[in-house]
Design an enzyme around this catalytic site. Sequence first.
Site, PDB file in Angstrom:
ATOM      1  N   SER A 138     -23.359   2.253   8.469  1.00 29.71           N
ATOM      2  CA  SER A 138     -23.356   1.445   7.242  1.00 29.71           C
ATOM      3  C   SER A 138     -24.457   1.931   6.325  1.00 29.71           C
ATOM      4  O   SER A 138     -25.445   2.527   6.782  1.00 29.71           O
ATOM      5  CB  SER A 138     -23.591  -0.027   7.592  1.00 29.71           C
ATOM      6  OG  SER A 138     -23.834  -0.803   6.428  1.00 29.71           O
ATOM      7  N   TYR A 151     -27.648  -7.202  12.128  1.00 32.46           N
ATOM      8  CA  TYR A 151     -26.527  -6.300  11.825  1.00 32.46           C
ATOM      9  C   TYR A 151     -27.065  -4.972  11.313  1.00 32.46           C
ATOM     10  O   TYR A 151     -26.637  -3.897  11.774  1.00 32.46           O
ATOM     11  CB  TYR A 151     -25.611  -6.934  10.789  1.00 32.46           C
ATOM     12  CG  TYR A 151     -24.509  -6.008  10.307  1.00 32.46           C
ATOM     13  CD1 TYR A 151     -23.311  -5.906  11.000  1.00 32.46           C
ATOM     14  CD2 TYR A 151     -24.673  -5.230   9.160  1.00 32.46           C
ATOM     15  CE1 TYR A 151     -22.303  -5.048  10.570  1.00 32.46           C
ATOM     16  CE2 TYR A 151     -23.678  -4.374   8.724  1.00 32.46           C
ATOM     17  CZ  TYR A 151     -22.496  -4.290   9.430  1.00 32.46           C
ATOM     18  OH  TYR A 151     -21.513  -3.429   8.995  1.00 32.46           O
TER      19      TYR A 151
END
Length: 253
Positions: A138, A151
Site C-alpha cells: 500500500s 494496517y
Amino acid sequence: MKLTHNTVFITGGTSGIGRAMAEQFHRLGNQVIISGRRKALLDSVTAANPGMDSVVLDVTDAASVQAAAESVLSRYPALNVVINNAGIMPFDNAAGVQDDAMAVSLLNTNLLGPVRVTSAFIEHLKKQPDAVLINNSSILAFIPLASNALYSATKAAIHSYTLSQRFLLRDTGVKVIEISPPWVDTDLIYRSGDDRAMPLDAFISETFEKLGTDNIEAIVDRVLPARANPGANEHTVVNQFNQSMVENPIPVA
C-alpha cells in the site's frame, strides 16, 4: 512479466482490487483461480467469468492455506503466478487502548496470510517457467495513516518482507513484484466516490501497464512521491499527510 498464458492464483479475489485484477487477467486469456472464505461469493464471481475457477481459503488458518494449495496444484500443475492480495483495513487507535482481538486478526490476515500462502506455493513456483510472486502492499507502507496505524504497519512489513524475498529468490526463476495501491475507490472500507480516491478501473489499467514491464515494482504514478519518502525528513511528510486527513477525513458511512 508476461500478461498472457499464465495460470494465476489470487487471494481475496471476490471484491475490490482482487476481483478487478482477477477479471483483468481472465480477460487477457489467463487461467485464473480466485480464493476467499465465502463459497457463495466465489461462485458468484466465477459464474460472471466463465472459465475462472475458485477455491475456499482462509488466510488466517494455516491448515486451510495448505489444503487449498494442494487442491489448486493438483488441478493446475502449470500454476506460475501467485498474488497475495487478501487484506482487511479496520481503524485503530495507536494513542489509546487497542482492541486485542482486532489487532491479532489484522496481523494474522495482512502479514501472516501472505507468509502462509507464499510458503505453501514457493517450492512449486521455483520449478515453473515465468514464475511470478506478487505482493500487494500500500501507499501506507511508505507514509502511514495514523487512524489506521496497525494496517499501515502491516503494509510496511509486507514491503520489507518483499525486499527480503526478492533477495533470497534472486538466483531462482521466481520474479517478485510489489504493487502498492493508493487510496482506491473500493469497498475495503466502503465505496465513497471521494475525489481523492483513484477510480478502480484507472488503477487496474495503470497497474497492468506497469506489470507488463520488467520492473520489480508495479506502482502507479500517484504513489511514486510517497515511495520516495525522504528518509530523515519522513516525520515532516507523515505529519503533513496526517494533518491533511484530520482536516479532510475519510467519510465514514
